[in-house]
Design a protein around this motif. Structure first.
Motif, PDB file in Angstrom:
ATOM      1  N   ILE A   1      58.114 -13.773  11.730  1.00 63.15           N
ATOM      2  CA  ILE A   1      56.948 -14.307  10.965  1.00 63.15           C
ATOM      3  C   ILE A   1      55.791 -13.233  10.693  1.00 63.15           C
ATOM      4  O   ILE A   1      55.156 -13.409   9.672  1.00 63.15           O
TER       5      ILE A   1
ATOM      6  N   SER B   1      54.320 -12.637   7.062  1.00 61.87           N
ATOM      7  CA  SER B   1      52.847 -12.805   6.683  1.00 61.87           C
ATOM      8  C   SER B   1      52.519 -11.636   5.819  1.00 61.87           C
ATOM      9  O   SER B   1      51.595 -11.715   4.829  1.00 61.87           O
TER      10      SER B   1
ATOM     11  N   VAL C   1      49.632 -16.135   9.422  1.00 68.75           N
ATOM     12  CA  VAL C   1      50.883 -16.604  10.226  1.00 68.75           C
ATOM     13  C   VAL C   1      50.891 -18.351  10.387  1.00 68.75           C
ATOM     14  O   VAL C   1      51.711 -19.082  10.350  1.00 68.75           O
TER      15      VAL C   1
ATOM     16  N   ILE D   1      51.913 -19.985   7.405  1.00 72.17           N
ATOM     17  CA  ILE D   1      53.448 -20.247   7.171  1.00 72.17           C
ATOM     18  C   ILE D   1      53.887 -21.255   7.853  1.00 72.17           C
ATOM     19  O   ILE D   1      54.624 -21.870   7.855  1.00 72.17           O
ATOM     20  N   ARG D   2      53.492 -21.326   9.256  1.00 69.28           N
ATOM     21  CA  ARG D   2      54.075 -22.255  10.192  1.00 69.28           C
ATOM     22  C   ARG D   2      53.592 -23.849   9.662  1.00 69.28           C
ATOM     23  O   ARG D   2      54.367 -24.613   9.649  1.00 69.28           O
TER      24      ARG D   2
ATOM     25  N   ARG E   1      61.093 -17.558  15.156  1.00 71.39           N
ATOM     26  CA  ARG E   1      61.599 -17.978  13.846  1.00 71.39           C
ATOM     27  C   ARG E   1      61.984 -16.588  13.105  1.00 71.39           C
ATOM     28  O   ARG E   1      61.374 -15.810  13.104  1.00 71.39           O
TER      29      ARG E   1
ATOM     30  N   TYR F   1      63.016 -15.100   9.276  1.00 72.49           N
ATOM     31  CA  TYR F   1      63.166 -15.781   7.862  1.00 72.49           C
ATOM     32  C   TYR F   1      63.961 -14.831   7.058  1.00 72.49           C
ATOM     33  O   TYR F   1      64.389 -13.661   7.434  1.00 72.49           O
TER      34      TYR F   1
END
Length: 125
Positions: A3, A7, A14, A17-18, A36, A38
């Motif tokens: 993450i 970002s 961050v 995004i969450r 996580r 991505y």
DNA sequence: TTTCTAACA
DNA sequence: TGTTAGCA
């Protein structure tokens, strides 16, 4: 990628995004342990969200546009949505231009009534 | 150091 | 959204 890197690449925090994941705007990425992970597609969707946000599109609206067909993003749907946004923006521009002319008319009307402002009219009493 | 979840001076 | 706490 994790993450933090996402970002940096998207310019989104961050936290944001969450949040988008929580709101269902992006599908929950796979985990590597509890982290996580991505993919490039996630980056692209996140960039789209970032742009749309600046364009004034609400997250609720985006949620109806970013649809995952069997795990895949329906970019064609997003494309059609973008055309709608553009058309609406053009309509907004027209109404704004009309308002600008109306404001200018008001300014003109005031100017016409204050021709002698610099040299106050002499009382004739 | 980074990420995670949960929660809020 | 930021930020902080307490972990892993």
């Amino acid at each position: 990628m994790f993450i933090g890197e996402v970002s940096k690449k998207t310019g989104l925090s961050v936290r944001a995004i969450r949040l988008y994941e929580e709101k269902g705007l992006i599908k929950p990425p796979k985990r590597q342990g509890r982290y996580r992970v991505y993919t490039q597609v996630d980056i692209e969707v996140l960039n789209l969200i970032s742009e749309a946000k600046d364009l004034g599109v609400t997250l609720a609206t985006l949620k109806n546009v970013i649809i995952y067909e069997s795990g895949e993003v329906d970019w064609e749907r997003i494309r059609r949505f973008l055309f709608e946004v553009r058309d609406q923006l053009k309509r907004d521009m027209q109404t704004i231009q009309i308002r600008i002319r109306r404001v200018e008319r008001c300014i003109g009307a005031i100017d016409d009534c204050q021709v002698g402002l610099d040299s106050p009219p002499k009382g004739r009493d």
